[in-house]
Design a protein around this motif. Structure first.
Motif, PDB file in Angstrom:
ATOM      1  N   LEU A   1     -36.710 -10.718  -9.409  1.00  0.00           N
ATOM      2  CA  LEU A   1     -37.085 -11.706  -8.408  1.00  0.00           C
ATOM      3  C   LEU A   1     -38.579 -11.613  -8.140  1.00  0.00           C
ATOM      4  CD1 LEU A   1     -34.381  -9.888  -7.320  1.00  0.00           C
ATOM      5  CD2 LEU A   1     -34.206 -11.876  -5.843  1.00  0.00           C
TER       6      LEU A   1
ATOM      7  N   TYR B   1     -41.275 -12.493  -4.923  1.00  0.00           N
ATOM      8  CA  TYR B   1     -41.432 -12.829  -3.518  1.00  0.00           C
ATOM      9  C   TYR B   1     -42.894 -13.084  -3.236  1.00  0.00           C
ATOM     10  CZ  TYR B   1     -36.713 -11.459  -2.087  1.00  0.00           C
ATOM     11  OH  TYR B   1     -35.351 -11.397  -1.910  1.00  0.00           O
TER      12      TYR B   1
ATOM     13  N   LYS C   1     -45.759 -13.225   0.010  1.00  0.00           N
ATOM     14  CA  LYS C   1     -45.936 -12.770   1.388  1.00  0.00           C
ATOM     15  C   LYS C   1     -47.306 -13.189   1.913  1.00  0.00           C
ATOM     16  CE  LYS C   1     -45.642  -8.742   4.430  1.00  0.00           C
ATOM     17  NZ  LYS C   1     -46.848  -9.073   5.211  1.00  0.00           N
TER      18      LYS C   1
ATOM     19  N   GLY D   1     -42.963 -12.077   6.981  1.00  0.00           N
ATOM     20  CA  GLY D   1     -42.166 -11.342   6.019  1.00  0.00           C
ATOM     21  C   GLY D   1     -42.215 -12.003   4.652  1.00  0.00           C
ATOM     22  N   PRO D   2     -41.871 -11.254   3.598  1.00  0.00           N
ATOM     23  CA  PRO D   2     -41.824 -11.853   2.253  1.00  0.00           C
ATOM     24  C   PRO D   2     -40.791 -12.981   2.195  1.00  0.00           C
ATOM     25  CG  PRO D   2     -41.732  -9.445   2.133  1.00  0.00           C
ATOM     26  CD  PRO D   2     -41.546  -9.818   3.570  1.00  0.00           C
TER      27      PRO D   2
ATOM     28  N   PHE E   1     -44.930 -10.085  -4.841  1.00  0.00           N
ATOM     29  CA  PHE E   1     -44.194  -8.885  -5.218  1.00  0.00           C
ATOM     30  C   PHE E   1     -43.137  -9.243  -6.245  1.00  0.00           C
ATOM     31  CE2 PHE E   1     -45.752  -5.919  -2.103  1.00  0.00           C
ATOM     32  CZ  PHE E   1     -46.053  -6.674  -0.983  1.00  0.00           C
TER      33      PHE E   1
ATOM     34  N   PHE F   1     -39.031  -2.759  -5.533  1.00  0.00           N
ATOM     35  CA  PHE F   1     -40.205  -3.628  -5.523  1.00  0.00           C
ATOM     36  C   PHE F   1     -41.387  -2.992  -6.232  1.00  0.00           C
ATOM     37  CE2 PHE F   1     -39.339  -7.229  -2.711  1.00  0.00           C
ATOM     38  CZ  PHE F   1     -38.148  -6.845  -2.123  1.00  0.00           C
ATOM     39  N   GLY F   2     -42.261  -3.858  -6.762  1.00  0.00           N
ATOM     40  CA  GLY F   2     -43.559  -3.416  -7.249  1.00  0.00           C
ATOM     41  C   GLY F   2     -44.559  -3.310  -6.116  1.00  0.00           C
ATOM     42  N   GLN F   3     -45.796  -2.928  -6.465  1.00  0.00           N
ATOM     43  CA  GLN F   3     -46.820  -2.670  -5.444  1.00  0.00           C
ATOM     44  C   GLN F   3     -47.414  -3.937  -4.862  1.00  0.00           C
ATOM     45  OE1 GLN F   3     -46.780  -1.638  -8.660  1.00  0.00           O
ATOM     46  NE2 GLN F   3     -48.027   0.211  -8.917  1.00  0.00           N
ATOM     47  N   GLY F   4     -47.255  -5.057  -5.559  1.00  0.00           N
ATOM     48  CA  GLY F   4     -47.823  -6.306  -5.087  1.00  0.00           C
ATOM     49  C   GLY F   4     -49.151  -6.637  -5.752  1.00  0.00           C
TER      50      GLY F   4
ATOM     51  N   LEU G   1     -48.453   0.566  -2.404  1.00  0.00           N
ATOM     52  CA  LEU G   1     -47.120   1.122  -2.643  1.00  0.00           C
ATOM     53  C   LEU G   1     -46.032   0.063  -2.605  1.00  0.00           C
ATOM     54  CD1 LEU G   1     -47.349   4.405  -0.527  1.00  0.00           C
ATOM     55  CD2 LEU G   1     -47.583   4.167  -3.007  1.00  0.00           C
ATOM     56  N   GLY G   2     -46.357  -1.124  -2.156  1.00  0.00           N
ATOM     57  CA  GLY G   2     -45.361  -2.186  -2.092  1.00  0.00           C
ATOM     58  C   GLY G   2     -44.338  -1.954  -1.000  1.00  0.00           C
TER      59      GLY G   2
ATOM     60  N   LEU H   1     -40.193  -3.715   7.701  1.00  0.00           N
ATOM     61  CA  LEU H   1     -39.568  -5.007   7.431  1.00  0.00           C
ATOM     62  C   LEU H   1     -38.059  -4.852   7.342  1.00  0.00           C
ATOM     63  CD1 LEU H   1     -42.111  -6.024   4.701  1.00  0.00           C
ATOM     64  CD2 LEU H   1     -41.759  -7.334   6.788  1.00  0.00           C
TER      65      LEU H   1
ATOM     66  N   PHE I   1     -36.225 -11.921   4.904  1.00  0.00           N
ATOM     67  CA  PHE I   1     -36.919 -10.920   5.690  1.00  0.00           C
ATOM     68  C   PHE I   1     -37.303 -11.423   7.073  1.00  0.00           C
ATOM     69  CE2 PHE I   1     -37.907  -7.402   2.797  1.00  0.00           C
ATOM     70  CZ  PHE I   1     -37.562  -7.955   1.576  1.00  0.00           C
ATOM     71  N   GLY I   2     -37.368 -10.469   8.007  1.00  0.00           N
ATOM     72  CA  GLY I   2     -37.981 -10.734   9.290  1.00  0.00           C
ATOM     73  C   GLY I   2     -39.494 -10.728   9.153  1.00  0.00           C
TER      74      GLY I   2
END
Lengths: 113, 113
Positions: free
Chosen positions: A34, A36, A38, A43-44, A89, A103-106, B41-42, B90, B104-105
């Motif tokens: 997936l 996402y 942000k 939130g994402p 992400f 999740f990855g680091q973004g 760190l994501g 989150l 997500f919030g």
């Protein structure tokens, strides 16, 4: 041990051009992926997903490509718009696993007008 | 629309304090998650719950506990806050019918001084 990696912390693109965000994974059991997006102070939000039985999924300006042999996926945004500027992400899961995502680091995407 | 509400947007606490972060959903979804987001760190999974009174450790549960007494509410507890728990927290739910897609919030920015 980072099982999902986004090696580019940031990406800068001109409006109208293509943005390509990359993601690598190490766990060969991952079968669902997936992306996402942000924005700051939010939130994402879910963007697009792909199952391991496919190699491409498209939704409007967003396309995700999956290369299972390379354990690599990418998100293409065409054309890029300033409103796409956000942190992106990638995430992966094994089966349903109660929905557990890794999740990855973004990657921070900046689209310049 | 799926709605996930986190009770506080910003919190400032002192080292050693007990901290409660609350998350409420407006639908009857089973799966709820707590993540923390840190630069570079994501998102990392702390705990998740797939039903009332059920909980599972995520990737970084140390220093945290959770409570789920009612289906709509999932609380994250820092028993004795420390400065390394300063982060964005989150909460997410997995909406039924959409595989592994989490909503997500807006997040709680916690500072521990």
């Amino acid at each position: 041990d980072q099982q999902v990696k986004q090696n580019s912390p940031s990406l800068s693109v001109q409006e109208g051009r293509i943005s390509i965000l990359n993601c690598d994974y190490t766990n060969s059991m991952f079968d669902y992926f997936l992306w996402y997006k942000k924005y700051p102070a939010e939130g994402p939000t879910f963007l697009i997903s792909i199952s391991s039985i496919k190699d491409k999924n498209e939704d409007g300006r967003f396309t995700v490509f999956l290369n299972k042999s390379a354990k690599h996926l990418s998100l293409h945004i065409v054309p890029s718009q300033p409103g796409d500027s956000a942190v992106y992400f990638c995430a992966a899961s094994v089966g349903t696993s109660y929905g557990k995502l890794t999740f990855g680091q973004g990657t921070i995407l900046t689209v310049h007008p | 629309d799926v709605k996930v509400t986190q009770s506080s947007r910003y919190l400032v606490k002192r080292t050693g304090e007990k901290v409660f972060l609350e998350c409420v959903q407006d639908m009857d979804h089973e799966n709820m998650f707590w993540y923390r987001q840190d630069p570079g760190l994501g998102l990392r999974l702390i705990y998740f719950s797939y039903d009332v009174k059920m909980k599972e450790k995520g990737d970084i549960p140390e220093g945290y506990s959770v409570s789920r007494e009612k289906k709509e509410r999932f609380s994250l507890i820092l028993e004795s806050a420390s400065t390394n728990q300063t982060s964005m927290y989150l909460c997410a739910i997995e909406a039924g019918g959409a595989k592994n897609i989490q909503y997500f919030g807006a997040g709680t920015r916690l500072s521990v001084l």
